[in-house]
Motif scaffolding. Structure first.
Motif, PDB file in Angstrom:
ATOM      1  N   TRP A  17       0.806  -1.222   0.000  1.00  0.00           N
ATOM      2  CA  TRP A  17       0.000   0.000   0.000  1.00  0.00           C
ATOM      3  C   TRP A  17       0.837   1.269   0.000  1.00  0.00           C
ATOM      4  O   TRP A  17       0.296   2.371  -0.070  1.00  0.00           O
ATOM      5  CB  TRP A  17      -0.935   0.001   1.208  1.00  0.00           C
TER       6      TRP A  17
ATOM      7  N   TYR B  64      -0.325   5.008   1.689  1.00  0.00           N
ATOM      8  CA  TYR B  64      -1.736   5.265   1.428  1.00  0.00           C
ATOM      9  C   TYR B  64      -2.592   4.603   2.508  1.00  0.00           C
ATOM     10  O   TYR B  64      -2.250   3.515   2.985  1.00  0.00           O
ATOM     11  CB  TYR B  64      -2.155   4.690   0.067  1.00  0.00           C
ATOM     12  N   LYS B  65      -3.676   5.203   2.832  1.00  0.00           N
ATOM     13  CA  LYS B  65      -4.772   4.735   3.695  1.00  0.00           C
ATOM     14  C   LYS B  65      -4.543   4.989   5.191  1.00  0.00           C
ATOM     15  O   LYS B  65      -3.453   4.802   5.718  1.00  0.00           O
ATOM     16  CB  LYS B  65      -5.095   3.248   3.494  1.00  0.00           C
TER      17      LYS B  65
ATOM     18  N   THR C  78      -8.533   1.473   6.054  1.00  0.00           N
ATOM     19  CA  THR C  78      -8.068   0.084   6.088  1.00  0.00           C
ATOM     20  C   THR C  78      -9.229  -0.845   6.432  1.00  0.00           C
ATOM     21  O   THR C  78      -9.447  -1.876   5.787  1.00  0.00           O
ATOM     22  CB  THR C  78      -6.937  -0.044   7.145  1.00  0.00           C
TER      23      THR C  78
ATOM     24  N   ILE D 297      -1.285  -8.457   2.605  1.00  0.00           N
ATOM     25  CA  ILE D 297      -1.348  -7.002   2.401  1.00  0.00           C
ATOM     26  C   ILE D 297      -0.357  -6.345   3.346  1.00  0.00           C
ATOM     27  O   ILE D 297      -0.312  -6.655   4.535  1.00  0.00           O
ATOM     28  CB  ILE D 297      -2.767  -6.445   2.695  1.00  0.00           C
TER      29      ILE D 297
ATOM     30  N   PRO E   9       0.293  -2.829   4.695  1.00  0.00           N
ATOM     31  CA  PRO E   9      -0.141  -1.432   4.819  1.00  0.00           C
ATOM     32  C   PRO E   9       0.923  -0.609   5.547  1.00  0.00           C
ATOM     33  O   PRO E   9       1.895  -1.173   6.050  1.00  0.00           O
ATOM     34  CB  PRO E   9      -1.401  -1.559   5.685  1.00  0.00           C
TER      35      PRO E   9
ATOM     36  N   ASP F 192      -1.465   1.337  10.213  1.00  0.00           N
ATOM     37  CA  ASP F 192      -2.693   0.609   9.850  1.00  0.00           C
ATOM     38  C   ASP F 192      -2.617  -0.870  10.214  1.00  0.00           C
ATOM     39  O   ASP F 192      -3.602  -1.600  10.017  1.00  0.00           O
ATOM     40  CB  ASP F 192      -2.939   0.709   8.334  1.00  0.00           C
TER      41      ASP F 192
ATOM     42  N   ALA G  21      -5.612  -3.612  10.345  1.00  0.00           N
ATOM     43  CA  ALA G  21      -5.603  -4.653   9.315  1.00  0.00           C
ATOM     44  C   ALA G  21      -5.641  -6.042   9.948  1.00  0.00           C
ATOM     45  O   ALA G  21      -6.356  -6.936   9.482  1.00  0.00           O
ATOM     46  CB  ALA G  21      -4.361  -4.503   8.438  1.00  0.00           C
TER      47      ALA G  21
ATOM     48  N   GLN H 286       6.151  -2.838   5.638  1.00  0.00           N
ATOM     49  CA  GLN H 286       6.817  -2.444   4.383  1.00  0.00           C
ATOM     50  C   GLN H 286       8.319  -2.251   4.565  1.00  0.00           C
ATOM     51  O   GLN H 286       9.036  -1.946   3.615  1.00  0.00           O
ATOM     52  CB  GLN H 286       6.210  -1.128   3.858  1.00  0.00           C
TER      53      GLN H 286
ATOM     54  N   LEU I 242      -4.741  -1.132  -3.860  1.00  0.00           N
ATOM     55  CA  LEU I 242      -5.430  -0.148  -3.012  1.00  0.00           C
ATOM     56  C   LEU I 242      -6.941  -0.236  -3.143  1.00  0.00           C
ATOM     57  O   LEU I 242      -7.681   0.255  -2.294  1.00  0.00           O
ATOM     58  CB  LEU I 242      -4.971   1.268  -3.390  1.00  0.00           C
TER      59      LEU I 242
END
Ligand code: PEP
Length: 239
Positions: free
Chosen positions: A10, A13-14, A19, A39, A41, A45, A49, A63, A228
Motif C-alpha cells: 500500500w 496510502y490509507k 483500512t 497485504i 499497509p 494501519d 488490518a 513495508q 489499493l
C-alpha cells in the motif's frame, strides 16, 4: 509446486478507517482463494488490518523494518515489534527505499537477517532501472543485488520470497511483458541454490496478471497501485 503468492504494497496510502473499510469488502472477495494473500499497509494501519482479517486467509506484513530489536533509533520499527503487532511478513529493499532512503544491498541483508530472526517472512526486492536495462545490464545488476543482499543468507535463503521489480515498471503503468519478466525470473532462479518463490512486481493489474502468472518461473505478484482498491486486488488474487 510453488503456491502462488499475491501481495499488496500500500506504500504511503490509507488511514486505519480506510483500512477497515477496504477489508470489509476485500476479505469476502478472496475467502475461497487457494493462493497465499498478503497485504502490507503503512505501520499505523497494521493493528486495524490484523483485526479486520482475523480468522481469514489474508495475512498482514510491514513495508520495512530496522535490524536492531530496540533502542534510540527515532522513527524506526523492529522485527519483534512488527511480529507483536500481528504482522507475519515484511517487504525489504523495495526500490523506493533504495532510491529515496539510501537502502543498499548490505542494509537489505541486515534487515532480512533481522526479519528472519524475529520470525517474519521477508519479501526481498531486486530489480534494474530503465537506464540499466537499456545498457544491457539487467542480469549484472540482478547478480550484484543477489550476491550482496540475498546469497549470504546461506541456508536461511529457503525462508524468503524474492520479488523481481523492474524499477521502470513500478507505478508507471509500464508492465514488463510476460516474456521479459520470465527471462529475469529464470535468470534469478539460475542463481538460487534452493527453490524459493519469485514474485513479479511492476504495474500488475487484473488485465495482465493471468499472462504473467502463466510463465513457469513467476510464482506470484507484488502489487502497488492495484492493491489499493478491494475489487481490483480481489481480481488479481483470483486470477
Ligand atoms: C510496488 O509497489 O511494489 C509496485 C509494483 O507498484 P505498482 O504495482 O503500482 O507498479
Amino acid at each position: 509446486m510453488r503456491k502462488p503468492l499475491l501481495a499488496g504494497n500500500w506504500k504511503m496510502y490509507k488511514t486505519p478507517a480506510e483500512t477497515k473499510e477496504f477489508f470489509s469488502v476485500f476479505v469476502p472477495l478472496v475467502s475461497a482463494s487457494a493462493h497465499d494473500v498478503v497485504i502490507c499497509p503503512p505501520f499505523i494501519d497494521i493493528a486495524a488490518a490484523v483485526e479486520a482479517t482475523a480468522g481469514s486467509n489474508v495475512e498482514i506484513g510491514g513495508q520495512n523494518l530496522y535490524w536492531k530489536n530496540e533502542g534510540a533509533f527515532t522513527g524506526e520499527i523492529s522485527g519483534p515489534m512488527l511480529l507483536a503487532s500481528g504482522a507475519k511478513w515484511v517487504i525489504i529493499g523495495h526500490s523506493e527505499r533504495r532510491q529515496f532512503f539510501g537502502e543498499t544491498d548490505a542494509t537489505v541483508l541486515d534487515r532480512t537477517k533481522a526479519a528472519l530472526a524475529a520470525g517474519l517472512k521477508p519479501i526481498v526486492c531486486v530489480g534494474e532501472t530503465l537506464a540499466e536495462r537499456e545498457a544491457g545490464q539487467t542480469e549484472s545488476v540482478l547478480k550484484t543485488q543477489f550476491d550482496g543482499g540475498i546469497l549470504p543468507l546461506g541456508d536461511d535463503l529457503a525462508k524468503i520470497v524474492i520479488a523481481y521489480e523492474p524499477v521502470w515498471a513500478i507505478g508507471t503503468g509500464k508492465v514488463a511483458t510476460p516474456e521479459m519478466a520470465q527471462a529475469a525470473h529464470a535468470y534469478l532462479r539460475s542463481l538460487l541454490p534452493v527453490d524459493v518463490r519469485i514474485l513479479y512486481g511492476g504495474s500488475v493489474k487484473p488485465d495482465n496478471v493471468t499472462g504473467l502468472m502463466s510463465q513457469p518461473d513467476i510464482d506470484g505478484a507484488l502489487v502497488g497501485g492495484a492493491s489499493l482498491d478491494a475489487a481490483s486486488f480481489g481480481k488479481v488474487v483470483n486470477f
